[in-house]
Design a protein around this motif. Structure first.
Motif, PDB file in Angstrom:
ATOM      1  N   GLN A   5       0.825  -1.208   0.000  1.00 27.03           N
ATOM      2  CA  GLN A   5       0.000   0.000   0.000  1.00 27.03           C
ATOM      3  C   GLN A   5       0.862   1.263   0.000  1.00 27.03           C
ATOM      4  N   ALA A   6       2.039   1.181   0.652  1.00 26.65           N
ATOM      5  CA  ALA A   6       2.849   2.380   0.873  1.00 26.65           C
ATOM      6  C   ALA A   6       3.819   2.687  -0.260  1.00 26.65           C
ATOM      7  N   PHE A   7       4.398   1.654  -0.886  1.00 30.09           N
ATOM      8  CA  PHE A   7       5.507   1.858  -1.812  1.00 30.09           C
ATOM      9  C   PHE A   7       5.132   1.491  -3.245  1.00 30.09           C
ATOM     10  N   ASP A   8       5.798   2.164  -4.174  1.00 29.60           N
ATOM     11  CA  ASP A   8       5.557   1.875  -5.591  1.00 29.60           C
ATOM     12  C   ASP A   8       6.023   0.474  -5.955  1.00 29.60           C
ATOM     13  N   ARG A   9       7.150   0.048  -5.362  1.00 29.49           N
ATOM     14  CA  ARG A   9       7.729  -1.245  -5.723  1.00 29.49           C
ATOM     15  C   ARG A   9       8.095  -2.006  -4.452  1.00 29.49           C
ATOM     16  N   VAL A  10       7.810  -3.309  -4.452  1.00 29.73           N
ATOM     17  CA  VAL A  10       8.068  -4.148  -3.278  1.00 29.73           C
ATOM     18  C   VAL A  10       8.746  -5.437  -3.733  1.00 29.73           C
ATOM     19  N   SER A  11       9.788  -5.809  -2.997  1.00 31.09           N
ATOM     20  CA  SER A  11      10.452  -7.097  -3.174  1.00 31.09           C
ATOM     21  C   SER A  11      10.500  -7.786  -1.827  1.00 31.09           C
ATOM     22  N   PHE A  12      10.580  -9.116  -1.832  1.00 31.19           N
ATOM     23  CA  PHE A  12      10.871  -9.789  -0.568  1.00 31.19           C
ATOM     24  C   PHE A  12      11.772 -10.986  -0.795  1.00 31.19           C
ATOM     25  N   ASP A  13      12.465 -11.371   0.295  1.00 32.99           N
ATOM     26  CA  ASP A  13      13.440 -12.456   0.266  1.00 32.99           C
ATOM     27  C   ASP A  13      12.838 -13.723   0.832  1.00 32.99           C
ATOM     28  N   LEU A  14      13.248 -14.849   0.262  1.00 38.00           N
ATOM     29  CA  LEU A  14      12.978 -16.161   0.843  1.00 38.00           C
ATOM     30  C   LEU A  14      14.279 -16.964   0.847  1.00 38.00           C
ATOM     31  N   ILE A  15      14.448 -17.789   1.864  1.00 34.44           N
ATOM     32  CA  ILE A  15      15.622 -18.650   1.981  1.00 34.44           C
ATOM     33  C   ILE A  15      15.192 -20.098   1.731  1.00 34.44           C
ATOM     34  N   TYR A  16      15.923 -20.792   0.857  1.00 34.82           N
ATOM     35  CA  TYR A  16      15.606 -22.187   0.571  1.00 34.82           C
ATOM     36  C   TYR A  16      16.819 -23.064   0.878  1.00 34.82           C
ATOM     37  N   ALA A  17      16.665 -24.361   0.625  1.00 36.64           N
ATOM     38  CA  ALA A  17      17.684 -25.366   0.973  1.00 36.64           C
ATOM     39  C   ALA A  17      17.861 -25.429   2.481  1.00 36.64           C
ATOM     40  N   ARG A  18      16.743 -25.297   3.182  1.00 39.19           N
ATOM     41  CA  ARG A  18      16.755 -25.461   4.625  1.00 39.19           C
ATOM     42  C   ARG A  18      16.788 -26.943   4.966  1.00 39.19           C
ATOM     43  N   PRO A  19      17.324 -27.312   6.117  1.00 41.70           N
ATOM     44  CA  PRO A  19      17.374 -28.732   6.492  1.00 41.70           C
ATOM     45  C   PRO A  19      15.982 -29.367   6.482  1.00 41.70           C
ATOM     46  N   GLY A  20      15.882 -30.491   5.770  1.00 38.50           N
ATOM     47  CA  GLY A  20      14.611 -31.220   5.721  1.00 38.50           C
ATOM     48  C   GLY A  20      13.608 -30.680   4.729  1.00 38.50           C
ATOM     49  N   GLN A  21      13.931 -29.636   3.974  1.00 36.92           N
ATOM     50  CA  GLN A  21      12.978 -29.046   3.036  1.00 36.92           C
ATOM     51  C   GLN A  21      12.891 -29.897   1.760  1.00 36.92           C
ATOM     52  N   SER A  22      11.693 -30.341   1.429  1.00 41.58           N
ATOM     53  CA  SER A  22      11.495 -31.153   0.231  1.00 41.58           C
ATOM     54  C   SER A  22      11.166 -30.273  -0.962  1.00 41.58           C
ATOM     55  N   LEU A  23      11.284 -30.846  -2.165  1.00 39.83           N
ATOM     56  CA  LEU A  23      10.909 -30.132  -3.371  1.00 39.83           C
ATOM     57  C   LEU A  23       9.440 -29.746  -3.339  1.00 39.83           C
ATOM     58  N   GLU A  24       8.607 -30.638  -2.856  1.00 41.72           N
ATOM     59  CA  GLU A  24       7.167 -30.369  -2.798  1.00 41.72           C
ATOM     60  C   GLU A  24       6.869 -29.203  -1.852  1.00 41.72           C
ATOM     61  N   ASP A  25       7.522 -29.204  -0.690  1.00 45.11           N
ATOM     62  CA  ASP A  25       7.315 -28.114   0.274  1.00 45.11           C
ATOM     63  C   ASP A  25       7.728 -26.775  -0.329  1.00 45.11           C
TER      64      ASP A  25
END
Length: 395
Positions: A165-185
């Motif tokens: 709502q506040a900004f013209d452009r928004v990005s966000f970060d996600l971290i992957y390859a966490r322990p136990g994380q499956s492809l499906e998850d």
């Protein structure tokens, strides 16, 4: 070392081009266990002293780069969303006064997605920030706890909604390859992330950095990182899902709709000039490398003593600039224009890359070297760290 007689004259066309400005705010509420950034926890921060120091540091850099305008500003950290909006506004106004702005100057601020910081988003937009990068990191509460984040998913998504709502452009970060994380998850998490409609997503593989709490856990056998093959599968999943959604990878970890790429970060990756102020900030300007004092107290002392926070200011050889430009530029989907780099450094292409290795890797389908441009292929990008030492000439 090659003989200088064989070089073309060095031409620095960037000496009159636009600049990027990086402002480092080093303070955080707490230290995340995976983080190796220059971040510090302090009970109190003297905002008057910090404003004066950052303004002085900025003025020092502006005096060395006359006649150049800013194409972007990036407030990084640390946690710059902890900065009072009035301080951000003061720094932006000073930057515009000292350099001037290019048309549509991009002004990004990194933010934690807490309700306390989100309450300032509208004021930060009023201060001049037009792009925010949110550290959501995960859309799973258990993972956020594992990563040492202070927010939960509900709070993070509320902050994302406020940011949109506040900004013209928004990005966000996600971290992957966490322990136990499956492809499906991970696929489900990416699908949910895309449903929020932001124009830019940064997907970072969890890496174990020296000196972090995670590195200690790995060393003592209490944390087992994902294996390389699984990481490669997750990386390929990123590429296929994001491309299909209209946010292709323009850099190894960054995905954007066309026109939504980070202008500031492209300055780094294209090896264009940028100045860095604040504790630990690095810069590359006028063929020199700069680095500020890292510890906040040392930075303040240096500014009081010298009028700037510089710890290192060193001229870079053509060979070093070529090496850095290749290391940064080959992260990009667009790759590196070797002819343009040769003109910038005065080195011939054969002095910058190992042609035998380039031919071999090209034959394996790991890179493309057509038309004077060197580009890592989608197949080669997961292997980038291993490929770079083979590609870059021993200079």
């Amino acid at each position: 070392m090659h003989e200088r007689d064989h070089r073309k004259p060095t031409v620095n066309k960037s000496a009159t081009g636009p600049l990027a400005l990086y402002v480092h705010w080093p303070f955080c509420v707490s230290k995340c266990p995976y983080c190796d950034f220059n971040s510090h926890v302090r009970e109190q921060v003297d905002l008057v002293a910090w404003q004066a120091a950052l303004l002085a540091d900025m003025a020092h850099e502006a005096a060395l780069t006359p006649g150049r305008k800013l194409s972007s500003i990036f407030f990084g950290g640390g946690t710059p969303s902890l900065m009072p909006p009035a301080l951000v506004e003061t720094l932006i106004a000073a930057a515009e006064r000292l350099w001037g702005f290019e048309e549509n100057t991009e002004i990004t601020l990194e933010a934690n997605p807490s309700s306390v910081e989100a309450a300032n988003f509208h004021d930060l937009a009023e201060a001049g920030v037009n792009r925010v990068s949110l550290g959501l990191q995960s859309l799973d509460d258990q993972t956020l706890e594992f990563l040492g984040r202070a927010h939960d998913v509900e709070e993070g998504l509320a902050a994302l909604d406020t940011a949109q709502q506040a900004f013209d452009r928004v990005s966000f970060d996600l971290i992957y390859a966490r322990p136990g994380q499956s492809l499906e998850d991970w696929q489900k998490e990416l699908d949910r992330a895309l449903s929020f409609g932001t124009g830019h997503l940064s997907l970072y593989q969890l890496t174990i950095e020296p000196g972090t709490r995670f590195e200690t856990l790995v060393r003592t056998g209490k944390l087992v990182p994902a294996d390389d093959d699984h990481c490669a599968d997750l990386f390929e999943l990123n590429r296929s899902i994001m491309t299909a959604a209209g946010l292709p990878a323009y850099e190894i970890s960054n995905h954007a709709k066309p026109g939504q790429e980070s202008r500031h970060n492209l300055t780094y990756w294209r090896y264009e000039d940028y100045v860095g102020i604040g504790p630990g900030a690095h810069g590359r300007r006028l063929d020199s490398a700069t680095e500020r004092h890292k510890k906040p107290e040392n930075f303040l002392s240096a500014v009081e003593r010298n009028g700037n926070g510089l710890k290192v200011e060193q001229a870079l050889s053509p060979e070093t600039r070529a090496m850095e430009a290749l290391m940064m530029g080959l992260r990009l989907a667009e790759g590196v224009d070797l002819d343009a780099l040769a003109e910038k450094t005065g080195l011939a292409a054969a002095q910058m890359v190992d042609q035998k290795s380039v031919n071999h890797l090209s034959g394996l389908g790991l890179l493309d070297a057509a038309g004077g441009r060197l580009t890592i292929s989608p197949r080669g990008m997961p292997l980038l760290d291993a490929l770079l030492p083979k590609i870059i000439a021993d200079i």
